[in-house]
Design a protein around this motif. Sequence first.
Motif, PDB file in Angstrom:
ATOM      1  N   VAL A 214       0.819  -1.205   0.000  1.00 32.24           N
ATOM      2  CA  VAL A 214       0.000   0.000   0.000  1.00 32.24           C
ATOM      3  C   VAL A 214       0.853   1.256   0.000  1.00 32.24           C
ATOM      4  N   LEU A 215       1.886   1.294   0.844  1.00 29.76           N
ATOM      5  CA  LEU A 215       2.680   2.514   1.015  1.00 29.76           C
ATOM      6  C   LEU A 215       4.010   2.475   0.274  1.00 29.76           C
ATOM      7  N   GLY A 216       4.402   1.310  -0.229  1.00 31.07           N
ATOM      8  CA  GLY A 216       5.681   1.218  -0.903  1.00 31.07           C
ATOM      9  C   GLY A 216       6.861   1.508   0.020  1.00 31.07           C
ATOM     10  N   ILE A 217       6.763   1.088   1.273  1.00 26.43           N
ATOM     11  CA  ILE A 217       7.781   1.429   2.273  1.00 26.43           C
ATOM     12  C   ILE A 217       9.114   0.785   1.912  1.00 26.43           C
ATOM     13  N   ASN A 218      10.188   1.556   2.075  1.00 23.17           N
ATOM     14  CA  ASN A 218      11.533   1.056   1.836  1.00 23.17           C
ATOM     15  C   ASN A 218      12.512   1.845   2.701  1.00 23.17           C
ATOM     16  N   GLY A 219      13.783   1.471   2.640  1.00 24.93           N
ATOM     17  CA  GLY A 219      14.819   2.215   3.342  1.00 24.93           C
ATOM     18  C   GLY A 219      14.664   2.175   4.851  1.00 24.93           C
TER      19      GLY A 219
ATOM     20  N   ALA B 219      -4.529   6.192  -2.531  1.00 27.21           N
ATOM     21  CA  ALA B 219      -3.614   5.076  -2.285  1.00 27.21           C
ATOM     22  C   ALA B 219      -2.538   4.981  -3.365  1.00 27.21           C
ATOM     23  N   VAL B 220      -2.931   5.251  -4.610  1.00 30.14           N
ATOM     24  CA  VAL B 220      -1.947   5.235  -5.701  1.00 30.14           C
ATOM     25  C   VAL B 220      -0.945   6.367  -5.521  1.00 30.14           C
ATOM     26  N   VAL B 221      -1.435   7.552  -5.165  1.00 30.75           N
ATOM     27  CA  VAL B 221      -0.556   8.703  -4.965  1.00 30.75           C
ATOM     28  C   VAL B 221       0.342   8.482  -3.749  1.00 30.75           C
ATOM     29  N   ALA B 222      -0.214   7.877  -2.689  1.00 27.63           N
ATOM     30  CA  ALA B 222       0.551   7.668  -1.459  1.00 27.63           C
ATOM     31  C   ALA B 222       1.770   6.790  -1.700  1.00 27.63           C
ATOM     32  N   LYS B 223       1.647   5.835  -2.593  1.00 30.44           N
ATOM     33  CA  LYS B 223       2.778   4.947  -2.865  1.00 30.44           C
ATOM     34  C   LYS B 223       3.929   5.711  -3.516  1.00 30.44           C
ATOM     35  N   LEU B 224       3.629   6.841  -4.156  1.00 28.15           N
ATOM     36  CA  LEU B 224       4.675   7.663  -4.759  1.00 28.15           C
ATOM     37  C   LEU B 224       5.252   8.671  -3.781  1.00 28.15           C
ATOM     38  N   TYR B 225       4.428   9.117  -2.821  1.00 26.13           N
ATOM     39  CA  TYR B 225       4.838  10.216  -1.940  1.00 26.13           C
ATOM     40  C   TYR B 225       5.305   9.744  -0.566  1.00 26.13           C
ATOM     41  N   VAL B 226       4.556   8.848   0.065  1.00 21.31           N
ATOM     42  CA  VAL B 226       4.802   8.494   1.462  1.00 21.31           C
ATOM     43  C   VAL B 226       6.185   7.897   1.706  1.00 21.31           C
ATOM     44  N   PRO B 227       6.692   6.955   0.881  1.00 23.20           N
ATOM     45  CA  PRO B 227       8.010   6.374   1.191  1.00 23.20           C
ATOM     46  C   PRO B 227       9.117   7.416   1.287  1.00 23.20           C
TER      47      PRO B 227
ATOM     48  N   SER C  48      11.946  12.018   6.830  1.00 26.09           N
ATOM     49  CA  SER C  48      11.642  12.400   8.210  1.00 26.09           C
ATOM     50  C   SER C  48      12.427  11.556   9.201  1.00 26.09           C
ATOM     51  N   LEU C  49      12.527  10.252   8.931  1.00 26.41           N
ATOM     52  CA  LEU C  49      13.273   9.371   9.834  1.00 26.41           C
ATOM     53  C   LEU C  49      14.762   9.715   9.845  1.00 26.41           C
ATOM     54  N   ASP C  50      15.337   9.953   8.665  1.00 25.51           N
ATOM     55  CA  ASP C  50      16.769  10.249   8.591  1.00 25.51           C
ATOM     56  C   ASP C  50      17.109  11.593   9.213  1.00 25.51           C
ATOM     57  N   ARG C  51      16.214  12.557   9.090  1.00 30.63           N
ATOM     58  CA  ARG C  51      16.530  13.911   9.559  1.00 30.63           C
ATOM     59  C   ARG C  51      16.086  14.151  10.993  1.00 30.63           C
TER      60      ARG C  51
ATOM     61  N   LEU D 108      10.403  11.002  15.832  1.00 32.20           N
ATOM     62  CA  LEU D 108       9.453  12.106  15.928  1.00 32.20           C
ATOM     63  C   LEU D 108       9.047  12.598  14.545  1.00 32.20           C
ATOM     64  N   GLY D 109       9.986  12.640  13.619  1.00 33.94           N
ATOM     65  CA  GLY D 109       9.655  13.046  12.257  1.00 33.94           C
ATOM     66  C   GLY D 109       8.708  12.073  11.589  1.00 33.94           C
ATOM     67  N   ALA D 110       8.908  10.772  11.845  1.00 31.73           N
ATOM     68  CA  ALA D 110       8.000   9.772  11.280  1.00 31.73           C
ATOM     69  C   ALA D 110       6.590   9.933  11.833  1.00 31.73           C
ATOM     70  N   VAL D 111       6.489  10.299  13.108  1.00 30.57           N
ATOM     71  CA  VAL D 111       5.178  10.521  13.719  1.00 30.57           C
ATOM     72  C   VAL D 111       4.426  11.624  12.988  1.00 30.57           C
ATOM     73  N   PHE D 112       5.087  12.744  12.734  1.00 34.31           N
ATOM     74  CA  PHE D 112       4.431  13.853  12.049  1.00 34.31           C
ATOM     75  C   PHE D 112       4.045  13.478  10.619  1.00 34.31           C
ATOM     76  N   THR D 113       4.889  12.717   9.935  1.00 31.82           N
ATOM     77  CA  THR D 113       4.579  12.318   8.567  1.00 31.82           C
ATOM     78  C   THR D 113       3.366  11.405   8.517  1.00 31.82           C
ATOM     79  N   VAL D 114       3.346  10.397   9.390  1.00 40.40           N
ATOM     80  CA  VAL D 114       2.214   9.468   9.407  1.00 40.40           C
ATOM     81  C   VAL D 114       0.934  10.183   9.810  1.00 40.40           C
ATOM     82  N   LEU D 115       1.025  11.068  10.806  1.00 41.85           N
ATOM     83  CA  LEU D 115      -0.161  11.785  11.249  1.00 41.85           C
ATOM     84  C   LEU D 115      -0.684  12.708  10.150  1.00 41.85           C
ATOM     85  N   SER D 116       0.205  13.379   9.437  1.00 37.60           N
ATOM     86  CA  SER D 116      -0.222  14.239   8.328  1.00 37.60           C
ATOM     87  C   SER D 116      -0.917  13.428   7.245  1.00 37.60           C
TER      88      SER D 116
END
Length: 297
Positions: free
Chosen positions: A96-101, A235-243, A249-252, A256-264
């Motif tokens: 769904v989210l195309g999560i990687n890295g 859902a299609v757009v999220a797979k391009l943007y969310v990862p 957010s996680l790297d920087r 806490l950055g991941a929390v804000f991204t997921v909540l947004s």
Amino acid sequence: MHAGRGSGSPTNGRAGRWRARAARLRARLLRLRNTAEERFPVITRLTSHLIAVNLLDSATRLAAQAFLTAVPLLFVVASFAPEGLRNQIVDSVHDVLGINGSADQQLKMVYDADSGSLRQSTGVVSALMVLLSATACSRAMQRLCQRAWRLSKTSARIAAWRWVVWLVTFLAVIALQGPLRNGFGAGLWLGLPLVLVTQVGVWWWTQHLLLAARVPWLPLLPGALLTGTALTVVAVVAKLYVPAALNHSLDRYGSLGAVFTVLSWLIGLCVVVAVGITTGAVIAREPAVARHLGSPD
């Protein structure tokens, strides 16, 4: 004195012309608004209804409840579910989210842990408390549906079991997202239509369930079609943007950055749901549509 009047008159003249132009523009906008209200009254009713529903407030509350209850509930699922179901949920999240890295590593840290140790740290009492608190998300969704259809609250005796059923069903739908998107092995050409049909069916059933069957099935169909279609596109757009956003957010900023991204992202999803259900309720009550659907007054 004469020079003062001469130097002031051009300024007064320009100010007068600007006031005249502003007045003409205002009159033109008012005429356009009146014309739009006469030709497309549904737009006016929809705008006023979205304001009455308090769109952003409802969507933010729903997103907050989903975030505060979904994360603990995922830990409970990870600790008590069989390994096959855990792997299915992980695959669905990936699809769904195309999560990687970095985000992929965090996800594996949660679900690749030993289920026995997770179950011991969670405990049965904690699991029941998390499940009960997770019904807050169901209650927030129920309030949104009631506001959209302008219905009164349902008594807790009638609604309590519906909250649990809706929550369990949505967990099952999340677990099935991976196979659905892949068309059960056939590919996206079958997967996307299956996802669309599933989304429409789920949101059609959601309204009927949480409104305690006070609205017939057919009037609920416009909202289900709008919500299901919009969420499929998101859902299609999220797979391009969310990862990319999640990894950045996680790297920087770390967790806490991941929390804000997921909540947004959740807030955006809930805004789509709120707009879809509310717009569907308004459309279903339009006289021309209501006659065919049998919509309530």
